[in-house]
Design a protein around this motif. Structure first.
Motif, PDB file in Angstrom:
ATOM      1  N   SER A   1       0.802  -1.242  -0.038  1.00  0.00           N
ATOM      2  CA  SER A   1      -0.025   0.063   0.125  1.00  0.00           C
ATOM      3  C   SER A   1       0.874   1.141  -0.033  1.00  0.00           C
ATOM      4  N   CYS A   2       0.331   2.415  -0.631  1.00  0.00           N
ATOM      5  CA  CYS A   2       1.215   3.569  -0.742  1.00  0.00           C
ATOM      6  C   CYS A   2       0.134   4.594  -0.344  1.00  0.00           C
ATOM      7  N   ALA A   3       0.207   5.033   0.984  1.00  0.00           N
ATOM      8  CA  ALA A   3      -0.724   5.910   1.386  1.00  0.00           C
ATOM      9  C   ALA A   3      -0.135   7.483   1.423  1.00  0.00           C
ATOM     10  N   ALA A   4      -0.841   8.373   0.689  1.00  0.00           N
ATOM     11  CA  ALA A   4      -0.324   9.953   0.432  1.00  0.00           C
ATOM     12  C   ALA A   4      -0.976  11.036   1.574  1.00  0.00           C
ATOM     13  N   SER A   5      -0.082  11.726   1.924  1.00  0.00           N
ATOM     14  CA  SER A   5      -0.605  12.802   2.969  1.00  0.00           C
ATOM     15  C   SER A   5      -0.035  14.113   2.476  1.00  0.00           C
TER      16      SER A   5
ATOM     17  N   SER B 194      -5.128  12.184  -6.133  1.00  0.00           N
ATOM     18  CA  SER B 194      -6.284  11.694  -7.075  1.00  0.00           C
ATOM     19  C   SER B 194      -6.351  11.951  -8.380  1.00  0.00           C
ATOM     20  N   ASN B 195      -5.434  13.143  -8.768  1.00  0.00           N
ATOM     21  CA  ASN B 195      -5.528  13.758 -10.079  1.00  0.00           C
ATOM     22  C   ASN B 195      -4.276  13.369 -10.982  1.00  0.00           C
ATOM     23  N   VAL B 196      -3.463  12.511 -10.461  1.00  0.00           N
ATOM     24  CA  VAL B 196      -2.113  12.127 -11.209  1.00  0.00           C
ATOM     25  C   VAL B 196      -1.991  10.743 -11.129  1.00  0.00           C
ATOM     26  N   GLY B 197      -1.154  10.444 -12.133  1.00  0.00           N
ATOM     27  CA  GLY B 197      -0.708   9.093 -12.355  1.00  0.00           C
ATOM     28  C   GLY B 197       0.029   8.490 -11.158  1.00  0.00           C
ATOM     29  N   MET B 198       0.054   7.249 -11.107  1.00  0.00           N
ATOM     30  CA  MET B 198       0.922   6.492  -9.740  1.00  0.00           C
ATOM     31  C   MET B 198       1.640   5.454 -10.328  1.00  0.00           C
ATOM     32  N   GLY B 199       2.877   5.199  -9.651  1.00  0.00           N
ATOM     33  CA  GLY B 199       3.640   4.083 -10.117  1.00  0.00           C
ATOM     34  C   GLY B 199       4.024   3.335  -8.986  1.00  0.00           C
ATOM     35  N   TRP B 200       4.616   2.000  -9.099  1.00  0.00           N
ATOM     36  CA  TRP B 200       5.488   1.499  -8.374  1.00  0.00           C
ATOM     37  C   TRP B 200       6.449   0.980  -9.213  1.00  0.00           C
TER      38      TRP B 200
ATOM     39  N   THR C 275      -0.955  -6.798  -9.642  1.00  0.00           N
ATOM     40  CA  THR C 275      -1.974  -5.850  -9.927  1.00  0.00           C
ATOM     41  C   THR C 275      -1.938  -4.506  -9.367  1.00  0.00           C
ATOM     42  N   ILE C 276      -2.051  -3.468 -10.182  1.00  0.00           N
ATOM     43  CA  ILE C 276      -1.786  -2.032  -9.376  1.00  0.00           C
ATOM     44  C   ILE C 276      -3.290  -1.624  -9.530  1.00  0.00           C
ATOM     45  N   SER C 277      -3.670  -0.879  -8.056  1.00  0.00           N
ATOM     46  CA  SER C 277      -5.076  -0.336  -8.308  1.00  0.00           C
ATOM     47  C   SER C 277      -4.897   0.880  -7.450  1.00  0.00           C
ATOM     48  N   ARG C 278      -5.933   1.469  -7.316  1.00  0.00           N
ATOM     49  CA  ARG C 278      -6.099   2.905  -6.457  1.00  0.00           C
ATOM     50  C   ARG C 278      -7.444   3.167  -5.946  1.00  0.00           C
ATOM     51  N   ASP C 279      -7.302   3.729  -4.586  1.00  0.00           N
ATOM     52  CA  ASP C 279      -8.698   4.161  -4.082  1.00  0.00           C
ATOM     53  C   ASP C 279      -8.577   5.754  -3.750  1.00  0.00           C
ATOM     54  N   ASN C 280      -9.066   6.448  -4.813  1.00  0.00           N
ATOM     55  CA  ASN C 280      -8.868   7.850  -4.508  1.00  0.00           C
ATOM     56  C   ASN C 280      -9.419   8.593  -3.562  1.00  0.00           C
TER      57      ASN C 280
ATOM     58  N   TYR D  81      -2.335   0.513  -4.368  1.00  0.00           N
ATOM     59  CA  TYR D  81      -1.973  -0.480  -4.107  1.00  0.00           C
ATOM     60  C   TYR D  81      -1.395  -1.354  -5.066  1.00  0.00           C
ATOM     61  N   LEU D  82      -0.472  -2.493  -4.604  1.00  0.00           N
ATOM     62  CA  LEU D  82       0.114  -3.218  -5.589  1.00  0.00           C
ATOM     63  C   LEU D  82       0.067  -4.797  -5.032  1.00  0.00           C
ATOM     64  N   GLN D  83      -1.106  -5.440  -5.685  1.00  0.00           N
ATOM     65  CA  GLN D  83      -1.107  -6.867  -5.177  1.00  0.00           C
ATOM     66  C   GLN D  83      -0.285  -7.607  -5.888  1.00  0.00           C
ATOM     67  N   MET D  84       0.676  -8.393  -5.369  1.00  0.00           N
ATOM     68  CA  MET D  84       1.600  -9.350  -5.790  1.00  0.00           C
ATOM     69  C   MET D  84       1.542 -10.735  -5.550  1.00  0.00           C
TER      70      MET D  84
END
Length: 123
Positions: A20-24, A29-35, A68-73, A79-82
């Motif tokens: 998981s990657c939590a932002a603070s 939510s308005n930009v691309g994300m990567g692992w 699988t990469i996913s996000r909850d804006n 998230y990265l499910q491996m």
């Protein structure tokens, strides 16, 4: 502004982990994300990326069909499910937030980085 990656650990080959990657500090939510990941003695490489709304994704060939990469804006979290992990997946995994809304393969497209979480896969 902070990205915090967690969920790494030690797992046996064939096992699964969910990062998981939590932002603070601001919304991502308005930009691309990567692992990305960096194994000992190797360069950092892209693992997976997704666009701001999560409909468009990119996966490195080495993880296609397993990760699988996913996000909850609403939670400002990615998230990265491996699954089906192998020892070759052992690395420090970093999440990153991009400058734009799309998904991006290259590290220079990202301007915020998390601190990394270690994934170790034993054989």
């Amino acid at each position: 502004v902070q990205l915090q990656a967690f969920g790494g650990g030690l797992v046996q080959a064939g096992g699964s982990l969910r990062l998981s990657c939590a932002a603070s500090g601001r919304t991502f939510s308005n930009v691309g994300m990567g692992w990305f990941r960096q194994a000992p003695g190797k360069e950092r490489e892209i693992v997976a990326a997704l666009s701001w709304i999560g409909h468009s994704t990119y996966y490195a060939d080495s993880v296609k069909g397993r990760f699988t990469i996913s996000r909850d804006n609403a939670k400002n979290t990615v998230y990265l499910q491996m699954n089906s992990l192998t020892p070759e997946d052992t690395a420090v995994y970093y999440c990153a937030a991009a400058r734009g809304r799309s998904y991006y393969q290259y590290a220079d497209s990202y301007n915020y980085w998390g601190q990394g979480t270690l994934v170790t896969v034993s054989s």
